[in-house]
Design a protein around this motif. Sequence first.
Motif, PDB file in Angstrom:
ATOM      1  N   VAL A 156       0.946  -1.245  -0.222  1.00 53.07           N
ATOM      2  CA  VAL A 156       0.042  -0.028   0.086  1.00 53.07           C
ATOM      3  C   VAL A 156       0.902   1.177  -0.102  1.00 53.07           C
ATOM      4  N   PRO A 157       0.764   2.094  -0.934  1.00 54.40           N
ATOM      5  CA  PRO A 157       1.517   3.236  -1.124  1.00 54.40           C
ATOM      6  C   PRO A 157       1.475   4.118   0.299  1.00 54.40           C
ATOM      7  N   GLU A 158       2.752   4.959   0.822  1.00 54.76           N
ATOM      8  CA  GLU A 158       2.473   5.679   1.886  1.00 54.76           C
ATOM      9  C   GLU A 158       1.936   7.020   1.489  1.00 54.76           C
ATOM     10  N   LEU A 162       1.764   8.929  -2.452  1.00 53.76           N
ATOM     11  CA  LEU A 162       0.645   9.280  -3.078  1.00 53.76           C
ATOM     12  C   LEU A 162       0.755  10.595  -3.774  1.00 53.76           C
ATOM     13  N   LYS A 163       1.345  11.488  -2.566  1.00 55.70           N
ATOM     14  CA  LYS A 163       1.358  13.018  -2.951  1.00 55.70           C
ATOM     15  C   LYS A 163       2.307  13.200  -3.981  1.00 55.70           C
ATOM     16  N   SER A 164       3.406  12.542  -4.281  1.00 55.25           N
ATOM     17  CA  SER A 164       4.272  13.056  -5.335  1.00 55.25           C
ATOM     18  C   SER A 164       3.834  12.013  -6.630  1.00 55.25           C
ATOM     19  N   MET A 165       3.048  11.066  -6.313  1.00 55.27           N
ATOM     20  CA  MET A 165       2.446  10.445  -7.705  1.00 55.27           C
ATOM     21  C   MET A 165       1.505  11.575  -8.169  1.00 55.27           C
ATOM     22  N   SER A 166       0.800  12.350  -7.352  1.00 54.74           N
ATOM     23  CA  SER A 166      -0.132  13.212  -8.023  1.00 54.74           C
ATOM     24  C   SER A 166       0.692  14.547  -8.541  1.00 54.74           C
ATOM     25  N   ALA A 167       1.740  14.774  -7.906  1.00 47.70           N
ATOM     26  CA  ALA A 167       2.743  15.664  -8.550  1.00 47.70           C
ATOM     27  C   ALA A 167       3.120  15.406  -9.957  1.00 47.70           C
ATOM     28  N   VAL A 168       3.320  14.082 -10.022  1.00 52.19           N
ATOM     29  CA  VAL A 168       3.864  13.709 -11.490  1.00 52.19           C
ATOM     30  C   VAL A 168       2.959  14.029 -12.509  1.00 52.19           C
ATOM     31  N   ILE A 169       1.753  13.508 -12.025  1.00 44.66           N
ATOM     32  CA  ILE A 169       0.534  13.712 -12.908  1.00 44.66           C
ATOM     33  C   ILE A 169       0.308  15.208 -13.333  1.00 44.66           C
ATOM     34  N   GLU A 170       0.366  16.088 -12.261  1.00 40.08           N
ATOM     35  CA  GLU A 170       0.252  17.305 -12.617  1.00 40.08           C
ATOM     36  C   GLU A 170       1.358  17.880 -13.568  1.00 40.08           C
ATOM     37  N   SER A 171       2.383  17.480 -13.387  1.00 43.41           N
ATOM     38  CA  SER A 171       3.639  17.883 -14.242  1.00 43.41           C
ATOM     39  C   SER A 171       3.349  17.237 -15.554  1.00 43.41           C
ATOM     40  N   GLN A 172       2.907  16.157 -15.739  1.00 43.39           N
ATOM     41  CA  GLN A 172       2.327  15.751 -17.085  1.00 43.39           C
ATOM     42  C   GLN A 172       1.529  16.505 -17.708  1.00 43.39           C
ATOM     43  N   ARG A 173       0.665  17.085 -16.920  1.00 44.07           N
ATOM     44  CA  ARG A 173      -0.454  17.770 -17.624  1.00 44.07           C
ATOM     45  C   ARG A 173      -0.009  19.242 -18.207  1.00 44.07           C
ATOM     46  N   GLN A 174       1.074  19.728 -17.317  1.00 45.62           N
ATOM     47  CA  GLN A 174       1.727  20.945 -17.576  1.00 45.62           C
ATOM     48  C   GLN A 174       2.389  20.835 -18.984  1.00 45.62           C
ATOM     49  N   LEU A 175       3.336  19.560 -19.118  1.00 43.91           N
ATOM     50  CA  LEU A 175       3.610  19.276 -20.317  1.00 43.91           C
ATOM     51  C   LEU A 175       3.027  19.178 -21.492  1.00 43.91           C
ATOM     52  N   GLU A 176       1.738  18.317 -21.307  1.00 44.39           N
ATOM     53  CA  GLU A 176       0.820  18.405 -22.426  1.00 44.39           C
ATOM     54  C   GLU A 176       0.268  19.696 -22.612  1.00 44.39           C
ATOM     55  N   ASP A 177       0.166  20.717 -21.755  1.00 48.78           N
ATOM     56  CA  ASP A 177      -0.351  22.079 -22.183  1.00 48.78           C
ATOM     57  C   ASP A 177       0.762  22.835 -23.077  1.00 48.78           C
ATOM     58  N   VAL A 178       1.990  22.609 -22.574  1.00 48.84           N
ATOM     59  CA  VAL A 178       3.047  23.251 -23.455  1.00 48.84           C
ATOM     60  C   VAL A 178       3.133  22.689 -24.917  1.00 48.84           C
ATOM     61  N   VAL A 179       3.074  21.450 -25.017  1.00 51.20           N
ATOM     62  CA  VAL A 179       3.040  20.860 -26.259  1.00 51.20           C
ATOM     63  C   VAL A 179       1.854  21.165 -27.143  1.00 51.20           C
ATOM     64  N   ASP A 180       0.926  21.424 -26.625  1.00 52.69           N
ATOM     65  CA  ASP A 180      -0.383  21.784 -27.499  1.00 52.69           C
ATOM     66  C   ASP A 180      -0.249  23.257 -27.602  1.00 52.69           C
ATOM     67  N   ASP A 181       0.251  24.266 -26.810  1.00 53.09           N
ATOM     68  CA  ASP A 181       0.616  25.499 -27.187  1.00 53.09           C
ATOM     69  C   ASP A 181       1.575  25.522 -28.430  1.00 53.09           C
ATOM     70  N   LEU A 182       2.559  24.783 -28.343  1.00 48.49           N
ATOM     71  CA  LEU A 182       3.427  24.636 -29.348  1.00 48.49           C
ATOM     72  C   LEU A 182       2.801  24.354 -30.784  1.00 48.49           C
ATOM     73  N   LEU A 183       2.159  23.223 -30.784  1.00 46.21           N
ATOM     74  CA  LEU A 183       1.358  22.973 -31.881  1.00 46.21           C
ATOM     75  C   LEU A 183       0.437  23.870 -32.391  1.00 46.21           C
ATOM     76  N   SER A 184      -0.184  24.586 -31.530  1.00 41.16           N
ATOM     77  CA  SER A 184      -1.068  25.639 -31.771  1.00 41.16           C
ATOM     78  C   SER A 184      -0.424  26.801 -32.620  1.00 41.16           C
ATOM     79  N   SER A 185       0.768  27.459 -32.204  1.00 43.83           N
ATOM     80  CA  SER A 185       1.563  28.440 -32.500  1.00 43.83           C
ATOM     81  C   SER A 185       2.254  27.991 -33.968  1.00 43.83           C
TER      82      SER A 185
END
Length: 204
Positions: A156-158, A162-185
């Motif tokens: 069972v994760p400590e 779990l906190k650091s796992m959610s941080a990874v998910i958040e950073s992935q979302r930020q990365l996807e946002d950057v890629v989307d912005d680049l593709l858009s521009s």
Amino acid sequence: MDTRIGFGYDSHEFKSGVPLRLGGLTLDHPEGLAGHSDGDVLLHAVTDALLGAVAAGDIGSFFPPGDPRWKGADSAIFLNLAMEELQNAGYRIANVDATLILKAPKIAPIAAELRARVADLLNVEIGQVSIKAKTPEGLGLDHVAQCHAVALVARVPEPEELKSMSAVIESQRQLEDVVDDLLSSVHGVPKKRGAPVYDTEDIT
Ligand code: MG
């Protein structure tokens, strides 16, 4: 280590004049299983599998057969102790698989009921519990019930993990946002995200 495995085995002789207890159920059968406790060979094997998975000893080390407190005891008590040991070690049940070896009664017609009962006792879904049976062909043990069980357990994760796992998910979302912005521009590709499903201003 994220997963561990445990193995349990038990056997009890059939005896007349006692109820047959199997997987926490009382079955309609002319004989029961002899034992200091209720003789539930299935729960004993599963208990040992769980204790074995976290190297916490075996059923006999917690409940010595000579101890009068456990005379005729409901074997669910033993299973609960094993579940506590599992929890204390920081693990939860992934799945349990058991094979009964006995001449009678036939297990196939009641396997679903047994699985449901054991899953209930283990506080898991029925899909995490498998119970099957064989007859003791060639063993000369028609008056004995045996059970083999394996249990896979997962760590069972400590809370910090779990906190650091959610941080990874958040950073992935930020990365996807950057890629989307680049593709858009660069290519004029419309952004995948951006427009909310609803405008919170509209909620009254
Ligand atoms: Mg036993």
